[in-house]
Motif scaffolding. Structure first.
Motif, mmCIF file in Angstrom:
data_model
loop_
_atom_site.group_PDB
_atom_site.id
_atom_site.type_symbol
_atom_site.label_atom_id
_atom_site.label_comp_id
_atom_site.label_asym_id
_atom_site.label_seq_id
_atom_site.Cartn_x
_atom_site.Cartn_y
_atom_site.Cartn_z
ATOM 1 N N MET A 1 11.600 5.153 -5.944
ATOM 2 C CA MET A 1 11.531 3.812 -6.517
ATOM 3 C C MET A 1 10.531 2.958 -5.731
ATOM 4 S SD MET A 1 14.768 1.571 -7.578
ATOM 5 C CE MET A 1 15.114 0.710 -6.079
ATOM 6 N N VAL A 2 10.628 3.025 -4.386
ATOM 7 C CA VAL A 2 9.734 2.215 -3.561
ATOM 8 C C VAL A 2 8.290 2.708 -3.695
ATOM 9 C CG1 VAL A 2 9.217 1.514 -1.199
ATOM 10 C CG2 VAL A 2 11.572 1.649 -1.948
ATOM 11 N N ARG A 3 8.095 4.015 -3.654
ATOM 12 C CA ARG A 3 6.737 4.568 -3.737
ATOM 13 C C ARG A 3 6.073 4.248 -5.089
ATOM 14 N NH1 ARG A 3 3.160 5.479 -2.551
ATOM 15 N NH2 ARG A 3 2.332 7.560 -2.352
ATOM 16 N N SER A 4 6.893 4.299 -6.158
ATOM 17 C CA SER A 4 6.298 4.061 -7.470
ATOM 18 C C SER A 4 5.993 2.587 -7.691
ATOM 19 C CB SER A 4 7.220 4.567 -8.575
ATOM 20 O OG SER A 4 8.385 3.798 -8.585
ATOM 21 N N ALA A 5 6.609 1.723 -6.885
ATOM 22 C CA ALA A 5 6.353 0.284 -7.054
ATOM 23 C C ALA A 5 5.237 -0.199 -6.146
ATOM 24 C CB ALA A 5 7.628 -0.500 -6.775
ATOM 25 N N LEU A 6 4.483 0.716 -5.555
ATOM 26 C CA LEU A 6 3.365 0.299 -4.701
ATOM 27 C C LEU A 6 2.175 -0.091 -5.576
ATOM 28 C CD1 LEU A 6 3.454 2.867 -1.785
ATOM 29 C CD2 LEU A 6 4.224 0.512 -1.794
ATOM 30 N N PRO A 7 1.259 -0.891 -5.029
ATOM 31 C CA PRO A 7 0.091 -1.267 -5.845
ATOM 32 C C PRO A 7 -0.681 -0.029 -6.299
ATOM 33 C CG PRO A 7 0.155 -2.535 -3.814
ATOM 34 C CD PRO A 7 1.229 -1.523 -3.711
ATOM 35 N N LEU A 8 -1.373 -0.162 -7.420
ATOM 36 C CA LEU A 8 -2.076 0.996 -7.986
ATOM 37 C C LEU A 8 -3.266 1.414 -7.125
ATOM 38 C CD1 LEU A 8 -1.993 -0.359 -11.619
ATOM 39 C CD2 LEU A 8 -0.778 1.656 -10.822
ATOM 40 N N THR A 9 -3.724 0.489 -6.257
ATOM 41 C CA THR A 9 -4.940 0.793 -5.479
ATOM 42 C C THR A 9 -4.625 1.023 -4.005
ATOM 43 O OG1 THR A 9 -5.193 -1.580 -5.317
ATOM 44 C CG2 THR A 9 -6.529 -0.468 -6.984
ATOM 45 N N THR A 10 -3.496 1.639 -3.694
ATOM 46 C CA THR A 10 -3.135 1.883 -2.283
ATOM 47 C C THR A 10 -4.077 2.930 -1.687
ATOM 48 O OG1 THR A 10 -0.861 1.511 -2.937
ATOM 49 C CG2 THR A 10 -1.201 2.437 -0.768
ATOM 50 N N SER A 11 -4.607 2.652 -0.485
ATOM 51 C CA SER A 11 -5.527 3.612 0.151
ATOM 52 C C SER A 11 -4.729 4.796 0.720
ATOM 53 C CB SER A 11 -6.298 2.912 1.264
ATOM 54 O OG SER A 11 -5.406 2.633 2.317
ATOM 55 N N GLY B 1 -4.677 6.129 3.699
ATOM 56 C CA GLY B 1 -4.101 5.809 5.002
ATOM 57 C C GLY B 1 -2.854 4.949 4.853
ATOM 58 N N SER B 2 -2.954 3.942 3.970
ATOM 59 C CA SER B 2 -1.790 3.070 3.755
ATOM 60 C C SER B 2 -0.647 3.860 3.137
ATOM 61 C CB SER B 2 -2.143 1.923 2.821
ATOM 62 O OG SER B 2 -3.275 1.289 3.260
ATOM 63 N N SER B 3 -0.965 4.775 2.209
ATOM 64 C CA SER B 3 0.114 5.543 1.556
ATOM 65 C C SER B 3 0.835 6.410 2.584
ATOM 66 C CB SER B 3 -0.431 6.396 0.410
ATOM 67 O OG SER B 3 -1.124 7.512 0.903
ATOM 68 N N ALA B 4 0.084 6.954 3.583
ATOM 69 C CA ALA B 4 0.729 7.752 4.635
ATOM 70 C C ALA B 4 1.636 6.858 5.478
ATOM 71 C CB ALA B 4 -0.334 8.406 5.512
ATOM 72 N N ALA B 5 1.097 5.692 5.882
ATOM 73 C CA ALA B 5 1.882 4.784 6.716
ATOM 74 C C ALA B 5 3.127 4.321 5.970
ATOM 75 C CB ALA B 5 1.022 3.596 7.124
ATOM 76 N N ILE B 6 2.952 3.981 4.685
ATOM 77 C CA ILE B 6 4.088 3.478 3.898
ATOM 78 C C ILE B 6 5.133 4.580 3.716
ATOM 79 C CG2 ILE B 6 4.758 2.696 1.580
ATOM 80 C CD1 ILE B 6 2.037 1.177 1.558
ATOM 81 N N THR B 7 4.683 5.816 3.448
ATOM 82 C CA THR B 7 5.637 6.910 3.236
ATOM 83 C C THR B 7 6.531 7.082 4.464
ATOM 84 O OG1 THR B 7 4.075 8.035 1.792
ATOM 85 C CG2 THR B 7 5.820 9.391 2.728
ATOM 86 N N PHE B 8 5.914 7.136 5.661
ATOM 87 C CA PHE B 8 6.728 7.347 6.864
ATOM 88 C C PHE B 8 7.531 6.092 7.218
ATOM 89 C CE2 PHE B 8 3.722 10.889 7.434
ATOM 90 C CZ PHE B 8 4.660 11.904 7.534
ATOM 91 N N PHE B 9 6.974 4.917 6.895
ATOM 92 C CA PHE B 9 7.724 3.684 7.166
ATOM 93 C C PHE B 9 8.985 3.640 6.295
ATOM 94 C CE2 PHE B 9 8.711 -0.696 5.936
ATOM 95 C CZ PHE B 9 9.008 -1.219 7.187
ATOM 96 N N ILE C 1 1.673 11.286 0.350
ATOM 97 C CA ILE C 1 0.427 10.772 0.921
ATOM 98 C C ILE C 1 -0.728 11.030 -0.053
ATOM 99 C CG2 ILE C 1 -1.172 11.083 2.863
ATOM 100 C CD1 ILE C 1 1.359 11.902 4.501
ATOM 101 N N GLY C 2 -1.566 10.001 -0.240
ATOM 102 C CA GLY C 2 -2.634 10.116 -1.240
ATOM 103 C C GLY C 2 -3.811 10.957 -0.763
ATOM 104 N N GLU C 3 -4.506 11.582 -1.694
ATOM 105 C CA GLU C 3 -5.732 12.347 -1.400
ATOM 106 C C GLU C 3 -6.836 11.367 -1.002
ATOM 107 O OE1 GLU C 3 -6.793 15.548 -1.566
ATOM 108 O OE2 GLU C 3 -4.921 16.509 -2.124
ATOM 109 N N PRO C 4 -7.797 11.748 -0.170
ATOM 110 C CA PRO C 4 -8.057 13.105 0.334
ATOM 111 C C PRO C 4 -7.326 13.444 1.636
ATOM 112 C CG PRO C 4 -9.860 11.669 0.972
ATOM 113 C CD PRO C 4 -8.867 10.808 0.230
ATOM 114 N N LEU C 5 -6.428 12.535 2.121
ATOM 115 C CA LEU C 5 -5.702 12.869 3.356
ATOM 116 C C LEU C 5 -4.870 14.125 3.115
ATOM 117 C CD1 LEU C 5 -4.167 9.723 5.095
ATOM 118 C CD2 LEU C 5 -5.731 11.391 6.050
ATOM 119 N N PRO C 6 -4.938 15.107 4.013
ATOM 120 C CA PRO C 6 -4.138 16.315 3.786
ATOM 121 C C PRO C 6 -2.686 16.096 4.217
ATOM 122 C CG PRO C 6 -5.539 16.588 5.711
ATOM 123 C CD PRO C 6 -5.766 15.202 5.215
ATOM 124 N N SER C 7 -1.765 16.658 3.461
ATOM 125 C CA SER C 7 -0.342 16.553 3.816
ATOM 126 C C SER C 7 0.356 17.824 3.364
ATOM 127 C CB SER C 7 0.289 15.344 3.128
ATOM 128 O OG SER C 7 0.324 15.549 1.736
#
Lengths: 285, 264
Positions: free
Chosen positions: B118-128, B130-138, B215-221
């Motif tokens: 729910m939280v991940r899907s409510a993130l802005p559509l343009t999340t970078s 790096g931010s997606s990695a930080a937000i996921t672990f946060f 975590i969003g591409e191109p960051l590897p996860s």
């Protein structure tokens, strides 16, 4: 009288937890940074003015009070809100899928319990933990559910029930093995074994009744674990259940559906926890 | 104890090897070799390339470092939050303590995966990325503390009623001084909780990523690379696509072996 009062207190606490879950989830959703953004705003076919109007409309209908009252109204009406993606009441989407998910969970939990109980009874009969039983359980616990489901699908063997069963059985086995080992060390059971009373009779008459509270706690844990595994399993095996609906809603930002599913799951977990606590109280009484 | 030490050294070796691969000259997890998509093992690409021609070895090594670093940071945050909430609830007035535990109950009643989605899907559509990695672990850290806080609360309540604590309170010890003595006594509870959280967070990220919500591409996860297994065309081309899952299982087994002996 005291029992009735305690039951009422527990019920009131459960209701309060459910209410807080509803309010908390709604708050979380409302204050998520992208709540007001709409996928249509990225659509090049919409003119700039239309996009501004879309975000203004979202902001108008997205005040916290309005959101909470809409949510409460939808729940009291029984529709659970309106899906943004399909434009139909959420209940219509969830209803038929609940049966599919319920059946998958029930079959998996029953099979996992049977498997884990048999394995832990055999394993705990030995003096020391044996790698023969511990190693497969440790490996199964180290495989993420999504990976296990994908590998099972690629291998063309097994299905959603098998994957959920293996995952749950590994967790249950770990817990049951430890509990049974502790139970077998009870001096009265050691003496009974020394006197030659059959192990099966001891298990049936002494051990299982003795560890009933732990078994009830494990039952709740099994439900929580199964709920966690539900989404990857249903998505990868294309099972039309609630988990798949939730994933679909998450991918399409259909937050009313996701909120309703989360709350139904939360209510199920709370009720399961309350039932097992109640059974422990009855046993203690 | 010996198995734990072995596991610790093996994990350290893996991390050092991954760091060497990632920080080697001319290696980048996002560089594309457009002439060699889905290539097999070669001198230039020891584990082949993915569908976009990116070096799989570098990507797996980077995913290992990112996954471990994120999970350790999230586990540390979770343990700190749990220690604070559990200890403060145990030593504050009864009503405040009950309220603290009620908050824990609310979080425990929420199925974490659904809440994460729910939280991940409510993130802005343009999340970078790096931010997606930080937000996921946060988000993982923010949702992981209540079970640990309950255990800490129980331990702190036991300490509160211990004889030495009663004597200290009778002797006029202030609450702030009490907490200073309680925290070291809670360490045997906090260290296993911290270690248990690490594999749980790695696994949660892998599951979320495999569903396309990590975590969003191109960051590897880990999760992103598990999602590659969905493509059967890719599996026919090269068996190296199984490398991430094999390494992930190895890392999880090593972390589990390290944490298992620390448990009470």
């Amino acid at each position: 009288m005291r029992g009735a009062t305690r039951l009422l207190q527990r019920l009131a606490r459960t209701l309060l937890v459910v209410l807080l879950v509803v309010v908390g989830s709604t708050l979380l959703m409302r204050f998520a940074p992208g709540y007001l953004s709409d996928a249509r705003e990225m659509d090049a076919r919409y003119a700039g003015a239309a996009r501004i109007e879309l975000s203004a409309e979202a902001a108008r209908s997205g005040t916290l009070w309005q959101l909470l009252s809409n949510e409460m109204h939808a729940w009291t009406k029984g529709s659970l809100g309106l899906s943004r993606q399909y434009d139909v009441p959420v209940l219509q989407l969830i209803g038929p899928r609940l049966a599919v998910t319920g059946s998958l969970m029930l079959r998996s939990i029953v099979l996992a319990w049977t498997l884990a109980l048999c394995a832990s009874l055999l394993s705990s009969a030995g003096r020391n933990p044996s790698m023969l039983w511990q190693a497969p359980a440790a490996v199964l616990l180290a495989v993420p559910t999504a990976a296990m489901a994908t590998l099972s699908l690629l291998a063309g063997s097994g299905g959603p029930v098998l994957v959920m069963t293996l995952l749950l059985a590994a967790r249950d086995f770990k817990f049951l093995d430890r509990t049974l080992r502790t139970a077998w060390r009870d001096p009265c059971l050691l003496q009974a074994r020394a006197q030659g009373i059959p192990a099966l009779r001891l298990v049936r008459a002494h051990i299982l009744p003795g560890i009933r509270p732990q078994l009830l706690a494990l039952a709740t844990l099994s439900i929580v674990t199964a709920l966690g595994a539900l989404v990857p399993v249903e998505v990868i095996f294309n099972v039309p259940g609630v988990g798949q609906l939730a994933w679909n809603a998450a991918m399409n930002r259909d937050l009313p559906v996701l909120l309703a599913v989360t709350m139904i799951m939360a209510i199920a977990v709370t009720l399961a926890g309350m039932t097992s606590d109640r059974s422990i109280d009855w046993q203690a009484a | 104890m010996r198995a734990r030490r072995l596991a610790l050294w093996a994990l350290l070796g893996l991390v050092l090897a991954a760091a060497a691969v990632v920080w080697a000259p001319n290696s980048s997890y996002s560089n594309q070799d457009r002439d060699l998509p889905l290539a097999g093992a070669s001198v230039h690409h020891p584990a082949g390339t993915d569908a976009l021609g990116r070096d799989r070895m570098v990507r797996v090594a980077a995913a290992l470092l990112l996954g471990l670093a994120g999970a350790v940071a999230a586990a540390a945050a979770t343990t700190l939050a749990a220690a604070a909430v559990g200890a403060l609830s145990a030593f504050s007035p009864a009503a405040l303590g009950a309220a603290g535990m009620m908050v824990c109950d609310v979080f425990l009643a929420l199925p974490w995966l659904f809440l994460l989605m729910m939280v991940r899907s409510a993130l802005p559509l343009t999340t970078s990325p790096g931010s997606s990695a930080a937000i996921t672990f946060f988000v993982l850290a923010a949702l992981g503390w209540p079970a640990c806080a309950r255990a800490v609360y129980r331990g702190a309540v036991n300490l509160k009623h211990a004889e030495w604590m009663l004597q200290a309170r009778a002797g006029g010890l202030r609450p702030s001084q009490m907490l200073r003595h309680v925290m070291p006594n809670l360490m045997p509870l906090l260290v296993p909780q911290f270690l248990i959280s690490i594999p749980a967070f790695i696994m949660a990220e892998a599951n979320l990523g495999a569903l396309g919500l990590g975590i969003g591409e191109p960051l590897p996860s880990w999760g992103g690379m598990l999602a590659e297994l969905d493509s059967s065309a890719m599996l026919l081309q090269t068996r190296w696509v199984y490398l991430p899952i094999a390494l992930l299982i190895l890392v999880l087994l090593l972390v589990e072996a390290i944490s298992v002996e620390a448990r009470p």
